[in-house]
Design an enzyme around this catalytic site. Structure first.
Site, PDB file in Angstrom:
ATOM      1  N   GLU A   5       3.422  -7.249   7.993  1.00  0.00           N
ATOM      2  CA  GLU A   5       3.674  -5.806   7.826  1.00  0.00           C
ATOM      3  C   GLU A   5       4.567  -5.503   6.623  1.00  0.00           C
ATOM      4  O   GLU A   5       4.981  -4.364   6.431  1.00  0.00           O
ATOM      5  CB  GLU A   5       4.312  -5.237   9.097  1.00  0.00           C
ATOM      6  CG  GLU A   5       3.420  -5.281  10.326  1.00  0.00           C
ATOM      7  CD  GLU A   5       2.137  -4.470  10.158  1.00  0.00           C
ATOM      8  OE1 GLU A   5       2.213  -3.298   9.762  1.00  0.00           O
ATOM      9  OE2 GLU A   5       1.058  -5.037  10.426  1.00  0.00           O
ATOM     10  N   PRO A  15       0.822  -1.222   0.000  1.00  0.00           N
ATOM     11  CA  PRO A  15       0.000   0.000   0.000  1.00  0.00           C
ATOM     12  C   PRO A  15       0.853   1.268   0.000  1.00  0.00           C
ATOM     13  O   PRO A  15       0.355   2.349  -0.314  1.00  0.00           O
ATOM     14  CB  PRO A  15      -0.831  -0.113   1.281  1.00  0.00           C
ATOM     15  CG  PRO A  15      -0.223  -1.210   2.087  1.00  0.00           C
ATOM     16  CD  PRO A  15       0.595  -2.062   1.175  1.00  0.00           C
TER      17      PRO A  15
HETATM   18  N1  ADE Z   1      -0.864  -5.050   0.071  1.00  0.00           N
HETATM   19  C1  ADE Z   1      -1.750  -4.644   1.001  1.00  0.00           C
HETATM   20  N2  ADE Z   1      -2.514  -3.653   0.541  1.00  0.00           N
HETATM   21  C2  ADE Z   1      -2.105  -3.409  -0.746  1.00  0.00           C
HETATM   22  C3  ADE Z   1      -2.500  -2.486  -1.749  1.00  0.00           C
HETATM   23  N3  ADE Z   1      -3.471  -1.598  -1.549  1.00  0.00           N
HETATM   24  N4  ADE Z   1      -1.853  -2.534  -2.925  1.00  0.00           N
HETATM   25  C4  ADE Z   1      -0.863  -3.415  -3.130  1.00  0.00           C
HETATM   26  N5  ADE Z   1      -0.445  -4.295  -2.226  1.00  0.00           N
HETATM   27  C5  ADE Z   1      -1.060  -4.303  -1.030  1.00  0.00           C
END
Ligand code: ADE
Length: 262
Positions: A115, A88
């Site tokens: 994490e 993310p």
């Molecule tokens: N892993 C956890 N959330 C994610 C996201 N929004 N985009 C890519 N990988 C992720």
């Protein structure tokens, strides 16, 4: 294109056997290889995570199994793959990035659980594998596996021979071209009347010029209504007089009579 995925849940990728991507694999257009990360652990518990240095919640994926797994996969060919790490906190994955990946002969995905992966793994392979940390959206998934499915599908459908109708790719909302930056408008098929809802008459008219204009009007209206930030970006682009009228109509609906849609 070759695609390798290293994960503690290789079974998560069963959907890649289905539909468009499944067919592309069977046709030999896409060579997807799954690897279990735990194969590169050496303790009885096959441990892949540990507590974070500096404290804090959750666990971090250990660098050693990732390093050994990546080394083993990249040793299989002389030209290294592009390493993609979904997170993310990465740069946004967009259609532009999908088009960029579709030009690569080989992609290696490293989806993390917990994490994330010890940052030294990205430092180790950084420039060598052109490591790309990417996010599929501003929300947090339980792991990167679902993001890999999204990216492989978005990239796979762009590969030559994967889509039956090459025009479908050119028509994509986010593809370069005449409809660039516009969301696609509504679509219809037979029957012409369903539960009293009629297909817009213009689509049955056979007037291709008028149909193209109507589709563009609908795309402009939808973009302005649902993605005002995309519509704002259109302002600097090649818009014709009619385009500007349609956009003005959406932002100031009381100012002019309703636009002709039939
Ligand atoms: N892993 C956890 N959330 C994610 C996201 N929004 N985009 C890519 N990988 C992720």
């Amino acid at each position: 294109m070759r695609v390798d995925i290293i994960s503690i849940f290789p079974e998560y990728f069963a959907p890649l056997d289905v539909s468009l991507i499944g067919k592309a694999r069977h046709k030999g257009l896409l060579d997807i290889r799954l690897h279990q990360l735990r194969e590169w652990t050496h303790d009885v518990h096959r441990t892949v995570d540990d507590t974070p240095y500096g404290g804090g919640p959750g666990m971090v994926m250990k660098p050693e199994p990732w390093g050994q797994a990546i080394d083993a996969v990249i040793a299989e060919e002389s030209t290294p793959p592009r390493l993609i790490v979904p997170t993310p906190s990465g740069r946004p994955f967009t259609q532009e990035v999908a088009l960029e990946y579709a030009k690569e002969p080989w992609l290696l995905f490293a989806p993390a659980r917990y994490e994330g992966i010890d940052s030294r793994v990205m430092a180790e392979y950084g420039p060598r594998l052109r490591v790309d940390e990417v996010s599929i959206g501003d929300y947090v998934l339980a792991g990167g596996e679902a993001a890999v499915l999204v990216i492989v599908e978005a990239v796979g459908r762009l590969l030559p021979g994967v889509l039956g109708n090459a025009g479908s790719v050119a028509d994509d909302s986010f593809a370069p071209g005449a409809m660039a930056g516009l969301l696609e408008g509504p679509v219809y098929t037979k029957p012409p009347v369903w539960r009293g809802h009629e297909v817009p008459a213009i689509l049955l008219s056979g007037n291709h010029g008028a149909i193209a204009r109507w589709r563009r009007d609908e795309a402009l209206r939808r973009t302005a209504a649902k993605r005002p930030e995309l519509a704002a970006r259109l302002a600097g682009q090649a818009l014709d007089k009619r385009d500007r009228e349609v956009l003005d109509q959406v932002s100031h609906p009381g100012d002019a009579p309703a636009a002709e849609t039939t």
